[in-house]
Design a protein around this motif. Structure first.
Motif, short mmCIF file in Angstrom:
data_model
loop_
_atom_site.label_atom_id
_atom_site.label_comp_id
_atom_site.label_asym_id
_atom_site.label_seq_id
_atom_site.Cartn_x
_atom_site.Cartn_y
_atom_site.Cartn_z
N ASP A 124 35.85 53.90 59.30
CA ASP A 124 35.64 52.72 60.14
C ASP A 124 36.27 51.47 59.56
OD1 ASP A 124 34.51 51.78 62.56
OD2 ASP A 124 32.93 50.77 61.43
N ALA A 127 40.60 49.34 61.59
CA ALA A 127 40.16 48.75 62.86
C ALA A 127 40.83 49.38 64.06
CB ALA A 127 40.42 47.24 62.85
N ARG A 128 42.06 49.87 63.87
CA ARG A 128 42.83 50.34 65.02
C ARG A 128 42.75 51.86 65.14
NH1 ARG A 128 48.22 48.77 66.37
NH2 ARG A 128 48.85 49.93 64.51
N ARG A 133 37.86 53.33 69.08
CA ARG A 133 37.74 52.07 69.83
C ARG A 133 38.87 51.98 70.83
NH1 ARG A 133 37.01 49.83 64.44
NH2 ARG A 133 34.79 49.41 64.05
N SER A 136 42.30 49.63 70.96
CA SER A 136 42.50 48.91 69.70
C SER A 136 43.84 49.20 69.05
CB SER A 136 41.37 49.25 68.71
OG SER A 136 41.40 50.62 68.38
#
Length: 339
Positions: A124, A127-128, A133, A136
């Motif tokens: 995690d 971020a991308r 997600r 992202s």
């Protein structure tokens, strides 16, 4: 870890009733889900335990095939006498996966639903990740992508599916049996999995509230001439860089009546190309035929930099697996412990 409400289902109908709640998720062996929960990747509010449902049988089907209940443990499936005798390709693939301890817990249904082992998905701190997600981005593209896809990828995701069992089931033309409150349906394993496209967060075509109840194997003529080849960084407890499920039905002259080929470790799902199998039919499965099949199977393959080597590795692995399948006899194929 977030607080989770736990409930044990006592029947399939009970499980389908319990799953109809916000944040509910099925759990059987938990060998993948619990890792995802500990890492904060999965955050179910309710766990519906289906591990004790009466679906841990392996049974013959009227059409000459075999039905694997979704709750059958991987170790039990690999060691089952009828699986070893009639579908040694599946037994070999199961024994190539994970460790004995994990195989003793992992279920057939759970194995099919395991998530990618892409490090960007699991950590995690990155971020991308469109799978984790949506929208992202994908840090694997342009990042360290040695383990990633060379086929069927998209600009949104280059993750690979980790299952060995699914690769063999794809080659064996298995059907996934699903049940929900709305009824039952059957999907070919190849149709069960999705390519990432623009929605990489969706791994499969399973619908919310739907449960895998069994996997059906059709009658097969591939028991004598088959081989599962797994190329990995170490001899055990490692996911495939490339794997090949190869199976042949040969006539008395040594020519191919039917062929099955599936690749693992190279795409978002087990990778099959019917034209690659068809090009072998009517031919002696020599090196020239195997190279042609490999070329068709890998058409359009594209590396991402660190994983460019996978294209040539996969080509050689297909040729080698087909050679071993062609040379194999029934006695060798029942020796599923060999690599």
């Amino acid at each position: 870890m977030d607080p989770v409400h736990y409930q044990r289902a006592h029947s399939i109908d009970d499980a389908l009733r319990l799953i109809d709640a916000p944040g509910a998720c099925f759990i059987a062996g938990g060998t993948n889900l619990l890792d995802l929960m500990k890492g904060g990747i999965a955050r179910p509010q309710r766990l519906v335990d289906v591990s004790r449902l009466p679906w841990q049988q392996i049974e013959p089907r009227p059409d000459g095939g075999l039905r694997l209940g979704a709750g059958v443990r991987n170790s039990d499936a690999a060691d089952h006498a009828e699986v070893r005798r009639r579908y040694p390709l599946l037994s070999r693939a199961l024994l190539a996966g994970a460790s004995p301890q994990l195989r003793n817990m992992a279920s057939v249904g759970g194995n099919l639903l395991q998530r990618t082992r892409c490090v960007y998905f699991y950590d995690d701190g990155f971020a991308r990740c469109n799978k984790r997600r949506p929208g992202s981005g994908c840090d694997a593209i342009g990042g360290l992508n040695r383990q990633h896809a060379i086929l069927g990828a998209s600009e949104h995701c280059i993750a690979t599916h980790p299952s060995d069992m699914a690769v063999a089931l794809s080659a064996l033309r298995a059907q996934v049996q699903l049940r929900s409150a709305a009824g039952e349906r059957s999907l070919a394993l190849d149709a069960f999995y999705r390519l990432p496209g623009e929605t990489p967060e969706r791994d499969t075509e399973i619908a919310p509230g739907e449960l895998i109840v069994a996997v059906d194997l059709p009658a097969s003529a591939f028991a004598r001439h088959c081989h599962y080849l797994k190329v990995r960084d170490r001899a055990s407890y490692a996911f495939a860089l490339v794997s090949v499920a190869a199976a042949l039905d040969l006539d008395d002259s040594g020519r191919v009546r039917d062929a099955a080929l599936a690749l693992g470790g190279v795409a978002h799902r087990p990778w099959r190309v019917p034209a690659a199998e068809q090009c072998l039919v009517g031919r002696v499965p020599d090196q020239a035929a195997a190279q042609e099949a490999a070329a068709l199977l890998l058409a359009g393959a594209r590396g991402q930099g660190h994983n460019d080597f996978k294209i040539e590795l996969a080509r050689r692995a297909v040729v080698r697996a087909l050679a071993r399948a062609a040379a194999a006899g029934a006695g060798e194929q029942n020796d599923v412990g060999r690599s």
